[in-house]
Design a protein around this motif. Structure first.
Motif, PDB file in Angstrom:
ATOM      1  N   ALA A 183      10.020 -41.225  -5.224  1.00 57.59           N
ATOM      2  CA  ALA A 183      10.867 -40.155  -4.695  1.00 57.59           C
ATOM      3  C   ALA A 183      10.093 -39.307  -3.682  1.00 57.59           C
ATOM      4  O   ALA A 183      10.621 -38.961  -2.615  1.00 57.59           O
ATOM      5  N   PHE A 184       8.859 -38.955  -3.996  1.00 54.97           N
ATOM      6  CA  PHE A 184       8.042 -38.182  -3.050  1.00 54.97           C
ATOM      7  C   PHE A 184       7.796 -38.980  -1.768  1.00 54.97           C
ATOM      8  O   PHE A 184       7.738 -38.408  -0.674  1.00 54.97           O
ATOM      9  N   ALA A 185       7.665 -40.289  -1.907  1.00 56.98           N
ATOM     10  CA  ALA A 185       7.364 -41.129  -0.750  1.00 56.98           C
ATOM     11  C   ALA A 185       8.491 -41.135   0.279  1.00 56.98           C
ATOM     12  O   ALA A 185       8.263 -41.452   1.454  1.00 56.98           O
ATOM     13  N   THR A 186       9.711 -40.767  -0.133  1.00 58.79           N
ATOM     14  CA  THR A 186      10.832 -40.761   0.806  1.00 58.79           C
ATOM     15  C   THR A 186      10.837 -39.525   1.708  1.00 58.79           C
ATOM     16  O   THR A 186      11.582 -39.478   2.686  1.00 58.79           O
ATOM     17  N   ALA A 187      10.023 -38.512   1.372  1.00 63.11           N
ATOM     18  CA  ALA A 187       9.975 -37.279   2.169  1.00 63.11           C
ATOM     19  C   ALA A 187       9.322 -37.541   3.521  1.00 63.11           C
ATOM     20  O   ALA A 187       8.501 -38.453   3.669  1.00 63.11           O
ATOM     21  N   SER A 188       9.660 -36.708   4.520  1.00 63.67           N
ATOM     22  CA  SER A 188       9.059 -36.862   5.841  1.00 63.67           C
ATOM     23  C   SER A 188       7.559 -36.575   5.792  1.00 63.67           C
ATOM     24  O   SER A 188       6.788 -37.153   6.552  1.00 63.67           O
ATOM     25  N   ASP A 189       7.150 -35.675   4.907  1.00 63.38           N
ATOM     26  CA  ASP A 189       5.728 -35.369   4.690  1.00 63.38           C
ATOM     27  C   ASP A 189       5.491 -35.368   3.178  1.00 63.38           C
ATOM     28  O   ASP A 189       5.579 -34.329   2.520  1.00 63.38           O
ATOM     29  N   PRO A 190       5.188 -36.541   2.589  1.00 63.36           N
ATOM     30  CA  PRO A 190       5.070 -36.648   1.136  1.00 63.36           C
ATOM     31  C   PRO A 190       4.068 -35.675   0.518  1.00 63.36           C
ATOM     32  O   PRO A 190       4.342 -35.089  -0.534  1.00 63.36           O
ATOM     33  N   ALA A 191       2.916 -35.486   1.153  1.00 63.86           N
ATOM     34  CA  ALA A 191       1.897 -34.596   0.596  1.00 63.86           C
ATOM     35  C   ALA A 191       2.387 -33.153   0.552  1.00 63.86           C
ATOM     36  O   ALA A 191       2.186 -32.435  -0.437  1.00 63.86           O
ATOM     37  N   LYS A 192       3.059 -32.724   1.613  1.00 64.19           N
ATOM     38  CA  LYS A 192       3.598 -31.362   1.655  1.00 64.19           C
ATOM     39  C   LYS A 192       4.716 -31.195   0.628  1.00 64.19           C
ATOM     40  O   LYS A 192       4.803 -30.157  -0.040  1.00 64.19           O
ATOM     41  N   ALA A 193       5.572 -32.195   0.511  1.00 64.30           N
ATOM     42  CA  ALA A 193       6.667 -32.139  -0.460  1.00 64.30           C
ATOM     43  C   ALA A 193       6.124 -32.034  -1.882  1.00 64.30           C
ATOM     44  O   ALA A 193       6.631 -31.255  -2.700  1.00 64.30           O
ATOM     45  N   LYS A 194       5.071 -32.783  -2.173  1.00 62.70           N
ATOM     46  CA  LYS A 194       4.478 -32.752  -3.508  1.00 62.70           C
ATOM     47  C   LYS A 194       3.836 -31.403  -3.789  1.00 62.70           C
ATOM     48  O   LYS A 194       3.992 -30.844  -4.885  1.00 62.70           O
ATOM     49  N   ALA A 195       3.136 -30.851  -2.794  1.00 60.29           N
ATOM     50  CA  ALA A 195       2.500 -29.543  -2.969  1.00 60.29           C
ATOM     51  C   ALA A 195       3.537 -28.445  -3.166  1.00 60.29           C
ATOM     52  O   ALA A 195       3.360 -27.538  -3.996  1.00 60.29           O
ATOM     53  N   ASP A 196       4.632 -28.517  -2.423  1.00 57.89           N
ATOM     54  CA  ASP A 196       5.693 -27.524  -2.564  1.00 57.89           C
ATOM     55  C   ASP A 196       6.342 -27.607  -3.943  1.00 57.89           C
ATOM     56  O   ASP A 196       6.606 -26.584  -4.592  1.00 57.89           O
ATOM     57  N   ALA A 197       6.577 -28.839  -4.413  1.00 53.35           N
ATOM     58  CA  ALA A 197       7.174 -29.023  -5.734  1.00 53.35           C
ATOM     59  C   ALA A 197       6.251 -28.493  -6.826  1.00 53.35           C
ATOM     60  O   ALA A 197       6.692 -27.831  -7.768  1.00 53.35           O
ATOM     61  N   LEU A 198       4.969 -28.756  -6.697  1.00 56.89           N
ATOM     62  CA  LEU A 198       4.016 -28.291  -7.700  1.00 56.89           C
ATOM     63  C   LEU A 198       3.976 -26.767  -7.768  1.00 56.89           C
ATOM     64  O   LEU A 198       3.904 -26.184  -8.859  1.00 56.89           O
ATOM     65  N   ALA A 199       4.055 -26.123  -6.616  1.00 49.54           N
ATOM     66  CA  ALA A 199       4.007 -24.661  -6.558  1.00 49.54           C
ATOM     67  C   ALA A 199       5.197 -24.021  -7.270  1.00 49.54           C
ATOM     68  O   ALA A 199       5.143 -22.843  -7.642  1.00 49.54           O
ATOM     69  N   ARG A 200       6.264 -24.771  -7.456  1.00 44.42           N
ATOM     70  CA  ARG A 200       7.475 -24.245  -8.100  1.00 44.42           C
ATOM     71  C   ARG A 200       7.450 -24.408  -9.627  1.00 44.42           C
ATOM     72  O   ARG A 200       8.417 -24.076 -10.300  1.00 44.42           O
ATOM     73  N   HIS A 201       6.353 -24.922 -10.164  1.00 42.92           N
ATOM     74  CA  HIS A 201       6.243 -25.134 -11.608  1.00 42.92           C
ATOM     75  C   HIS A 201       5.429 -24.021 -12.252  1.00 42.92           C
ATOM     76  O   HIS A 201       4.204 -23.956 -12.059  1.00 42.92           O
ATOM     77  N   PRO A 202       6.058 -23.119 -13.029  1.00 39.16           N
ATOM     78  CA  PRO A 202       5.299 -22.081 -13.728  1.00 39.16           C
ATOM     79  C   PRO A 202       4.201 -22.647 -14.635  1.00 39.16           C
ATOM     80  O   PRO A 202       3.188 -21.986 -14.877  1.00 39.16           O
ATOM     81  N   VAL A 233      15.824 -29.215 -21.741  1.00 39.97           N
ATOM     82  CA  VAL A 233      15.157 -29.334 -20.446  1.00 39.97           C
ATOM     83  C   VAL A 233      13.649 -29.255 -20.661  1.00 39.97           C
ATOM     84  O   VAL A 233      13.145 -28.301 -21.264  1.00 39.97           O
ATOM     85  N   VAL A 234      12.941 -30.268 -20.182  1.00 42.76           N
ATOM     86  CA  VAL A 234      11.480 -30.315 -20.290  1.00 42.76           C
ATOM     87  C   VAL A 234      10.947 -30.488 -18.872  1.00 42.76           C
ATOM     88  O   VAL A 234      10.782 -31.603 -18.381  1.00 42.76           O
ATOM     89  N   ASP A 235      10.737 -29.352 -18.189  1.00 40.33           N
ATOM     90  CA  ASP A 235      10.421 -29.417 -16.748  1.00 40.33           C
ATOM     91  C   ASP A 235       9.318 -28.468 -16.305  1.00 40.33           C
ATOM     92  O   ASP A 235       9.193 -28.181 -15.115  1.00 40.33           O
ATOM     93  N   GLY A 236       8.527 -27.971 -17.251  1.00 39.70           N
ATOM     94  CA  GLY A 236       7.436 -27.063 -16.865  1.00 39.70           C
ATOM     95  C   GLY A 236       7.918 -25.758 -16.266  1.00 39.70           C
ATOM     96  O   GLY A 236       7.167 -25.093 -15.553  1.00 39.70           O
ATOM     97  N   GLY A 237       9.167 -25.395 -16.547  1.00 39.17           N
ATOM     98  CA  GLY A 237       9.714 -24.139 -16.045  1.00 39.17           C
ATOM     99  C   GLY A 237      10.336 -24.223 -14.669  1.00 39.17           C
ATOM    100  O   GLY A 237      10.781 -23.206 -14.129  1.00 39.17           O
ATOM    101  N   LEU A 238      10.401 -25.426 -14.089  1.00 40.04           N
ATOM    102  CA  LEU A 238      10.894 -25.590 -12.715  1.00 40.04           C
ATOM    103  C   LEU A 238      12.270 -24.965 -12.511  1.00 40.04           C
ATOM    104  O   LEU A 238      12.486 -24.216 -11.545  1.00 40.04           O
TER     105      LEU A 238
END
Length: 249
Positions: A183-202, A233-238
């Motif tokens: 799923a991350f690989a489909t993003a235009s910038d996979p590394a940025k998408a992953k970093a942004d997603a991680l930042a949203r996890h409490p 829901v088991v999502d790390g607070g996302l």
């Protein structure tokens, strides 16, 4: 006292394999399945059945194999699933059939096939839903819909077949499996998408398959005997946080 017999669909890798290994470690007889050959890393004590859960006959065969090998089924975990990153307009009939066939009909097929055994002496069903069934992920229309179906079916089974059978769902967030990496690989910038997603996890991290496996095992245990008809829901607070980002305030 003998541990209940457990069926786990889609146990060849990722979350499914972690669930299988957790139940094995707890001493349960386990039967799992997949559309391919038996995975080499699977514990030898686990019964493997080659099956496509979207086919009613395969679902019945899986339950029959479990009963013949170990006896009455006490726990069913519907984990088998596929993901599709497309909008409604982009989705073909064949893609609809595959996603809804495995995620939605497959869950229904196994529940229907296993319920007679579960109703004999009581048992538990745990379905794998998703946060995507609660809030729509973009460009994942059919996958989102399939998981919303799983949540609805979970509540219906709990209402219709209690108190003998408890039925709950676990709705994972970002769990780092091959599906998440794809799923991350489909993003235009996979590394940025992953970093942004991680930042949203409490919780400060993405989930691991074991996080889901331990939740599933707990729901199947007597410790959760008063819990039914719920979607955990088991999502790390996302999904607990507002989509508005602090930098704008």
């Amino acid at each position: 006292m003998n541990k209940p017999v457990v069926i786990v669909t889609g146990g060849s890798r990722g979350i499914g394999l972690a669930i299988v290994e957790t139940f094995v470690a707890q001493g349960h007889p386990v039967v799992t399945c997949g559309r391919g050959a038996r995975p080499r890393e699977l514990d030898p004590c686990v019964e493997w059945v080659q099956a496509d859960v979207s086919r009613p006959a395969d679902a019945r065969h899986l339950v029959e194999c479990a009963e013949q090998r170990f006896g009455r089924v006490g726990v069913l975990v519907n984990n088998a699933g596929v993901q599709l990153e497309k909008t409604v307009l982009q989705t073909t009939d064949a893609e609809w059939d595959e996603v809804m066939g495995i995620n939605a009909r497959g869950t229904f097929n196994l529940c229907r096939a296993a319920l007679p055994s579960l109703l004999e002496e009581g048992g538990s069903i745990i379905n794998l839903g998703s946060i995507s069934g609660l809030a729509a992920d973009p460009a994942m229309a059919v996958y989102n819909a399939s998981k919303a179906f799983v949540h609805g079916l979970t509540r219906s089974i709990a209402v219709d077949h209690g108190p003998k059978v408890r039925c709950n769902a676990v709705s994972p967030g970002w769990i780092m499996t091959a599906m998440a990496h794809d799923a991350f690989a489909t993003a235009s910038d996979p590394a940025k998408a992953k970093a942004d997603a991680l930042a949203r996890h409490p919780a400060g991290r993405f989930g691991q398959p074991q996080d889901i496996a331990e939740t599933v095992a707990w729901l199947a245990s007597d410790a959760a005997r008063f819990i039914t008809g719920q979607c955990f829901v088991v999502d790390g607070g996302l999904t607990s946080a507002s989509p508005l980002q602090p930098r704008f305030f």
